[in-house]
Design a protein around this motif. Structure first.
Motif, PDB file in Angstrom:
ATOM      1  N   ALA A 221      32.009  41.384  37.079  1.00 23.92           N
ATOM      2  CA  ALA A 221      33.330  41.078  36.520  1.00 23.92           C
ATOM      3  C   ALA A 221      34.333  40.869  37.651  1.00 23.92           C
ATOM      4  N   GLU A 222      34.267  41.767  38.633  1.00 21.58           N
ATOM      5  CA  GLU A 222      35.179  41.666  39.763  1.00 21.58           C
ATOM      6  C   GLU A 222      34.929  40.359  40.524  1.00 21.58           C
TER       7      GLU A 222
ATOM      8  N   LEU B  69      36.465  37.435  38.739  1.00 22.36           N
ATOM      9  CA  LEU B  69      37.924  37.501  38.881  1.00 22.36           C
ATOM     10  C   LEU B  69      38.346  36.926  40.239  1.00 22.36           C
TER      11      LEU B  69
ATOM     12  N   GLU C 241      30.325  47.864  30.905  1.00 26.20           N
ATOM     13  CA  GLU C 241      30.269  46.457  31.285  1.00 26.20           C
ATOM     14  C   GLU C 241      28.880  45.882  30.977  1.00 26.20           C
TER      15      GLU C 241
ATOM     16  N   ASP D  74      46.200  38.950  35.906  1.00 25.58           N
ATOM     17  CA  ASP D  74      45.072  39.544  36.654  1.00 25.58           C
ATOM     18  C   ASP D  74      44.716  38.647  37.839  1.00 25.58           C
TER      19      ASP D  74
ATOM     20  N   ARG E 273      47.305  38.653  40.616  1.00 30.87           N
ATOM     21  CA  ARG E 273      47.246  39.898  41.390  1.00 30.87           C
ATOM     22  C   ARG E 273      46.073  39.865  42.364  1.00 30.87           C
TER      23      ARG E 273
ATOM     24  N   SER F  52      37.291  46.335  44.982  1.00 30.11           N
ATOM     25  CA  SER F  52      37.118  47.768  45.247  1.00 30.11           C
ATOM     26  C   SER F  52      36.152  48.099  46.389  1.00 30.11           C
TER      27      SER F  52
END
Lengths: 574, 76
Positions: free
Chosen positions: A87-88, A91, A431, A517, A520, A527
């Motif tokens: 998911a990250e 993004l 997830e 999102d 940003r 992470s």
């Protein structure tokens, strides 16, 4: 689960249409304008290496990617920062796309100020109108091997050390010979100009060093250096090394996830219109020549691309022992070459998410007994040539032949295994559960498409690229000329102003990430610890004039000697 | 991944099915879901408009577009 480092590298094709009566611009000039435009939107820092690379403040990077024989015809390459989970990753891919889309009008203005007004675009695709292939590569941190295979890998690396030393020495000899020949040529032209008034009048020396012919010379020199250095001098290392890769590297994934990967284009294909007017599911798929790379050449395209593992060896020319030692680690970056560039967020998430989950299962030994393709590359070609989804390919379980299966059936076999894998995991992953649900719903919709044809495709428009593109060709492209239909195929992929972007702008394609999102993620890192450290340095320095060189695995503050080096994780080596 | 981002993704995944349903109207196949008729008409109108715009744009000097997007083979 879904907790590995991963990232995407995307090559964007450059489109520049000069204003009437204005000169064209080489791609390296356009790249400079794009890079300056990006620099005006986010903080950037020059990469630590000979390559033209800049890191951006979220930890990702931009580079100018070109072949040595064509320095003026390259592509813009973007790399997401190392992300923790699919998911990250999606993004950050979207943040990169949005950043470049916003940079385009600024770059256009910069080019106009340089006397090159025109219209500029970037295409996130994998194949141009003449069939040249480029595009995306997926990267997953994966266990290279375990047990005896890992020790064989390490022993092979040790055995290569004397050959590597000899090749590094030979590299330097060729570099010195080249340099000497170049200096001799310049001296000879200089002397000849002194003697001959005709040559003096032409100022041949300036022509060679400064102007148009210099570019041609640069191309020839680059090509010779590329062939000599990459294909001849280092051949004694690269041939046995790539054989070692085939023998030992990522065998669990290669063996047990291959059928998944080769049937995956029904979910992740970008769709492509061939020269004969036929429609295929994948842009990259037809270019696959092998399952595992056999050589470093551009045309040796492989599903599993070991090219990234070769780079630390070539870096030994500069005695870069650190990167060589990183090859001894158990976990390495596995690079997939069979990857289309996705405009649809759902397709991109399915691509990265299902693959990460299947790699999890392969590493956990949870894929045994699944069908395996009898003729993998033949099966891939059959699957991607069949938008009706009816074709069946030969499969086997162990030594036993099974009834031929459709790509949907193969995907369902992996899906059911994933469902069980997620359900019995000791730690629940929300997830992973959502991903399995999305995978299942998408296969159901594809099943309906296979049964009822175009009448059932509406559920997938805006979600899967190949379905959306085919819909556009059947509607907007109905009765159009072959060139106009090809334009639909290509302009579908243009950032900001492309045809898929129009779908998205009208809320006709589902978005997994909000605009907020994505905005940003341009500025904040994901992470993973490497990306966070890299991002922190770039953001803290801002626009200050500080000597700092950034790379994927370390940051050098201050001068090369006496400065400070901050080491990051070694997920990426170059 | 932050919790906020995770929640955002989850909400979006729940809505993927709804968006897909609304697309049925875009092809005139019929709703087949519980969306209000006016919303489906709106989707249909927007989709038709987008397709018409793309058809018109694709017809504008496509040869020039193809020429200006040719790149040398793979930098990867």
């Amino acid at each position: 689960m879904l907790d590995r480092l991963l990232g995407l590298e995307t090559e964007y094709a450059i489109r520049f249409t000069p204003a009437p009566g204005s000169p064209a611009a080489d791609n390296d000039v356009i790249y400079d304008a794009v890079r300056s435009a990006v620099d005006s939107l986010v903080f950037t820092r020059r990469g630590d290496g000979a390559r033209e690379q800049y890191f951006v403040e979220n930890g990702g990077a931009l580079a100018y990617e070109f072949l040595p024989g064509a320095p003026d015809g390259g592509l813009v390459e973007g790399a997401t920062p190392e992300c923790r989970g699919p998911a990250e990753c999606v993004l950050y891919q979207r943040a990169q796309d949005a950043l470049l889309a916003d940079a385009l009008p600024i770059a256009e203005r910069l080019l106009a100020e340089q006397g090159r007004p025109g219209s500029l675009g970037l295409l996130k695709n994998c194949r141009d109108a003449e069939g040249h292939v480029y595009g995306v590569q997926e990267n997953y941190e994966t266990e290279l091997a375990r047990g005896p295979a890992l020790w064989l890998w390490r022993a092979g690396l040790v055995a290569l050390v004397p050959v590597i030393a000899a090749c590094a020495l030979a590299s330097w000899v060729t570099i010195l010979v080249f340099l000497s020949l170049w200096l001799l040529a310049v001296a000879a032209v200089g002397l000849a100009s002194l003697v001959s008034p005709r040559l003096r009048q032409r100022d041949l020396l300036s022509e060679i060093l400064m102007s148009g012919p210099s570019r041609r010379f640069e191309r020839v020199l680059g090509q010779i250096e590329y062939v000599l250095h990459g294909h001849i001098v280092w051949a004694p290392v690269l041939w046995p090394f790539l054989a070692l890769v085939r023998l030992t590297a990522f065998r669990a994934v290669r063996r047990h996830a291959l059928a998944f990967l080769l049937s995956r284009p029904i979910l992740t294909g970008a769709g492509s219109l061939a020269a004969d007017g036929s429609f295929g599911l994948s842009e990259k798929g037809p270019a696959m020549r092998r399952l595992v790379r056999l050589w470093v050449g551009q045309r040796d395209r492989a599903v599993f691309d070991g090219g990234n593992l070769c780079k630390p060896l070539l870096r030994m020319t500069y005695f870069d022992l650190r990167r060589f030692f990183q090859l001894f680690r158990r976990r390495q970056r596995m690079q997939l070459g069979l990857a289309d560039a996705n405009m649809a967020q759902v397709a991109e998430y399915l691509k990265v998410g299902t693959t990460a989950l299947v790699i999890d299962m392969a590493e956990a030994g949870a894929l045994h007994g699944l069908p395996r393709l009898r003729h993998p590359l033949r099966a891939l070609r059959a699957i991607i040539a069949d938008p009706s989804l009816q074709v069946r390919v030969e499969v086997q379980a162990g030594a036993t032949m099974r009834a031929p299966m459709r790509a949907i059936d193969i995907q369902r076999a992996y899906l059911e295994r994933a469902r069980a894998f997620v359900a019995r995991a000791s730690v629940t992953s929300l997830e992973a559960a959502d991903l399995v649900g999305l995978w299942s719903r998408t296969l159901d919709a594809l099943e309906a498409l296979a049964a009822r044809g175009a009448a059932a495709r509406a559920a997938l428009i805006g979600q899967l690229d190949w379905v959306t593109k085919r819909y556009l060709l059947d509607t907007a492209g109905a009765g159009a000329s072959p060139a106009a239909r090809k334009k639909i195929d290509l302009k579908y992929h243009e950032l900001g102003a492309g045809y898929f972007a129009r779908f998205e702008a009208e809320d006709l394609a589902p978005r997994l990430w909000s605009t907020a999102d994505i905005a940003r993620a341009r500025h904040e890192p994901p992470s993973s610890s490497s990306a966070r450290a890299r991002s922190r340095v770039i953001r803290n320095l801002g626009r200050r004039e500080t000597a700092v060189k950034v790379s994927w695995d370390r940051i050098r503050l201050g001068r090369p000697i006496g400065g400070t080096v901050i080491r990051l994780d070694a997920y990426r080596d170059s | 991944m932050s919790h906020a981002v995770q929640r955002s993704l989850q909400r979006s995944l729940e809505h993927v099915g709804v968006a897909a349903g609304s697309e049925r109207a875009a092809e005139g196949v019929g709703p087949g879901d519980a969306q209000p008729a006016h919303a489906l008409r709106d989707v249909h109108a927007r989709a038709s408009e987008v397709v018409a715009g793309i058809a018109a744009d694709a017809a504008v000097d496509p040869e020039l577009y193809l020429r200006t997007t040719v790149v040398p083979e793979g930098g990867e």
